[in-house]
Scaffold this motif. Sequence first.
Motif, PDB file in Angstrom:
ATOM      1  N   THR A 102      22.555  80.839  46.200  1.00  0.00           N
ATOM      2  CA  THR A 102      23.336  79.755  46.694  1.00  0.00           C
ATOM      3  C   THR A 102      22.428  78.524  46.500  1.00  0.00           C
ATOM      4  O   THR A 102      21.341  78.416  45.978  1.00  0.00           O
ATOM      5  CB  THR A 102      23.115  80.133  48.242  1.00  0.00           C
ATOM      6  OG1 THR A 102      21.865  80.236  48.691  1.00  0.00           O
ATOM      7  CG2 THR A 102      24.108  81.203  48.680  1.00  0.00           C
ATOM      8  N   SER A 103      22.887  77.209  46.945  1.00  0.00           N
ATOM      9  CA  SER A 103      22.377  76.165  46.748  1.00  0.00           C
ATOM     10  C   SER A 103      21.048  75.901  47.547  1.00  0.00           C
ATOM     11  O   SER A 103      19.938  75.557  47.142  1.00  0.00           O
ATOM     12  CB  SER A 103      23.189  75.155  46.880  1.00  0.00           C
ATOM     13  OG  SER A 103      22.901  74.197  47.942  1.00  0.00           O
ATOM     14  N   GLU A 104      21.178  76.894  49.039  1.00  0.00           N
ATOM     15  CA  GLU A 104      19.897  76.928  49.774  1.00  0.00           C
ATOM     16  C   GLU A 104      18.920  77.608  48.873  1.00  0.00           C
ATOM     17  O   GLU A 104      17.515  77.219  49.108  1.00  0.00           O
ATOM     18  CB  GLU A 104      20.227  77.582  51.124  1.00  0.00           C
ATOM     19  CG  GLU A 104      21.002  76.794  51.882  1.00  0.00           C
ATOM     20  CD  GLU A 104      22.644  77.004  51.616  1.00  0.00           C
ATOM     21  OE1 GLU A 104      23.035  78.081  51.396  1.00  0.00           O
ATOM     22  OE2 GLU A 104      23.271  75.788  51.430  1.00  0.00           O
ATOM     23  N   LEU A 105      19.141  78.654  48.275  1.00  0.00           N
ATOM     24  CA  LEU A 105      18.109  79.510  47.607  1.00  0.00           C
ATOM     25  C   LEU A 105      17.366  78.477  46.743  1.00  0.00           C
ATOM     26  O   LEU A 105      16.275  78.743  46.482  1.00  0.00           O
ATOM     27  CB  LEU A 105      18.789  80.966  47.174  1.00  0.00           C
ATOM     28  CG  LEU A 105      17.847  81.923  46.674  1.00  0.00           C
ATOM     29  CD1 LEU A 105      17.231  82.759  47.721  1.00  0.00           C
ATOM     30  CD2 LEU A 105      18.268  82.675  45.462  1.00  0.00           C
ATOM     31  N   GLN A 142      17.290  75.490  46.400  1.00  0.00           N
ATOM     32  CA  GLN A 142      16.361  74.489  47.083  1.00  0.00           C
ATOM     33  C   GLN A 142      15.105  74.929  47.486  1.00  0.00           C
ATOM     34  O   GLN A 142      13.949  74.375  47.322  1.00  0.00           O
ATOM     35  CB  GLN A 142      16.894  73.723  48.062  1.00  0.00           C
ATOM     36  CG  GLN A 142      18.033  72.413  47.512  1.00  0.00           C
ATOM     37  CD  GLN A 142      18.789  71.835  48.375  1.00  0.00           C
ATOM     38  OE1 GLN A 142      18.948  72.185  49.731  1.00  0.00           O
ATOM     39  NE2 GLN A 142      19.825  71.047  47.841  1.00  0.00           N
ATOM     40  N   ARG A 143      15.062  76.083  48.216  1.00  0.00           N
ATOM     41  CA  ARG A 143      13.984  76.862  48.521  1.00  0.00           C
ATOM     42  C   ARG A 143      13.042  77.069  47.478  1.00  0.00           C
ATOM     43  O   ARG A 143      11.730  77.067  47.593  1.00  0.00           O
ATOM     44  CB  ARG A 143      14.444  78.227  49.312  1.00  0.00           C
ATOM     45  CG  ARG A 143      13.260  78.740  49.700  1.00  0.00           C
ATOM     46  CD  ARG A 143      12.495  78.162  51.040  1.00  0.00           C
ATOM     47  NE  ARG A 143      11.371  79.045  51.479  1.00  0.00           N
ATOM     48  CZ  ARG A 143      10.426  78.622  52.241  1.00  0.00           C
ATOM     49  NH1 ARG A 143      10.499  77.443  52.895  1.00  0.00           N
ATOM     50  NH2 ARG A 143       9.229  79.522  52.521  1.00  0.00           N
ATOM     51  N   ASP A 163      11.345  74.175  46.220  1.00  0.00           N
ATOM     52  CA  ASP A 163      10.222  73.744  47.192  1.00  0.00           C
ATOM     53  C   ASP A 163       9.090  74.543  46.909  1.00  0.00           C
ATOM     54  O   ASP A 163       7.854  73.977  46.777  1.00  0.00           O
ATOM     55  CB  ASP A 163      10.858  73.946  48.604  1.00  0.00           C
ATOM     56  CG  ASP A 163       9.905  73.493  49.614  1.00  0.00           C
ATOM     57  OD1 ASP A 163       9.618  72.342  49.674  1.00  0.00           O
ATOM     58  OD2 ASP A 163       9.524  74.456  50.338  1.00  0.00           O
ATOM     59  N   ASP A 203      11.277  84.314  48.939  1.00  0.00           N
ATOM     60  CA  ASP A 203      10.842  83.115  48.434  1.00  0.00           C
ATOM     61  C   ASP A 203      10.525  83.657  46.872  1.00  0.00           C
ATOM     62  O   ASP A 203      10.773  82.497  46.059  1.00  0.00           O
ATOM     63  CB  ASP A 203       9.692  82.581  49.105  1.00  0.00           C
ATOM     64  CG  ASP A 203       9.814  82.159  50.218  1.00  0.00           C
ATOM     65  OD1 ASP A 203      11.047  81.763  50.506  1.00  0.00           O
ATOM     66  OD2 ASP A 203       8.926  81.471  51.057  1.00  0.00           O
ATOM     67  N   ALA A 259      13.726  83.162  45.115  1.00  0.00           N
ATOM     68  CA  ALA A 259      14.218  81.874  45.142  1.00  0.00           C
ATOM     69  C   ALA A 259      13.514  81.175  44.088  1.00  0.00           C
ATOM     70  O   ALA A 259      13.962  80.296  43.270  1.00  0.00           O
ATOM     71  CB  ALA A 259      13.863  81.203  46.591  1.00  0.00           C
TER      72      ALA A 259
END
Length: 202
Positions: free
Chosen positions: A92-95, A97-98, A101, A167, A170
């Motif tokens: 997903t876009s959250e994954l 972005q994580r 980061d 993470d 990710a």
Amino acid sequence: MKRGIVIFVLLATVGCFRDLPKDKPPYKVQTNMFEQPRYETQSESQFFPDHAAMRVPPTGTVARGFLNEDPVYYTGKDDRGQLVARIPLPVTSELMQRGQDRYNIYCTPCHGKLGDGQGMVVKRGLLPPPPYWDPRLLAVPDGHVFDVISNGIRNMPPYKYQIPVSDRWAVVAYFRALQRAHTATINDIPDAERAAMGQGSK
Ligand code: HEC
């Protein structure tokens, strides 16, 4: 009244002596559970045959929270030990972005923000890692990247102690994004966006 003041001052000053160095152990009126018969870490024991107070967990037991039952998720390999081709999570876009980061924190010092292998540590003398778009790395399965992050490879140290499993996946996703960013062509950009970039369709 006068005697009351004297007693009060005496009692109040008792506290002042509390932190002075003393030879004797402090006197405890009520010990509660401060002192118990117990073993210190790595101490000796006459009770067990091997004389070690620390015990090995009984075979077949697992500490709570350490079952790690799913080999694909926890090792990037299936139950036959084969590296998995794809990230076992929805990307997903959250994954992503994580991943970006965490990548920027843990990987850029050596691999650089772009994944070109020109991080600050390399500029100061570390043998440069290959750029992520090295043809060999474009072809490796996702499980390989997860395994490299977890256990290191040749000159790269392991990061499993710093980066939790979720993470790490990710970061694998973001690793793919960095590869894509370098190998993309104009055809990867949807027509609508292309027009906005001032480049007609191909
Ligand atoms: C301390 C420096 C350092 C850090 C930090 C570091 N790497 Fe590396 N990495 C290397 C070096 C050096 C190599 C090349 C190893 C070799 O071939 O000797 C490498 C190689 C790799 C490779 C290629 C493996 C292969 O099959 O050849 C991948 C993928 C990779 N790193 C991913 C990452 C990711 C993702 C992170 C962050 C979680 C990371 N690295 C953090 C130094 C680092």
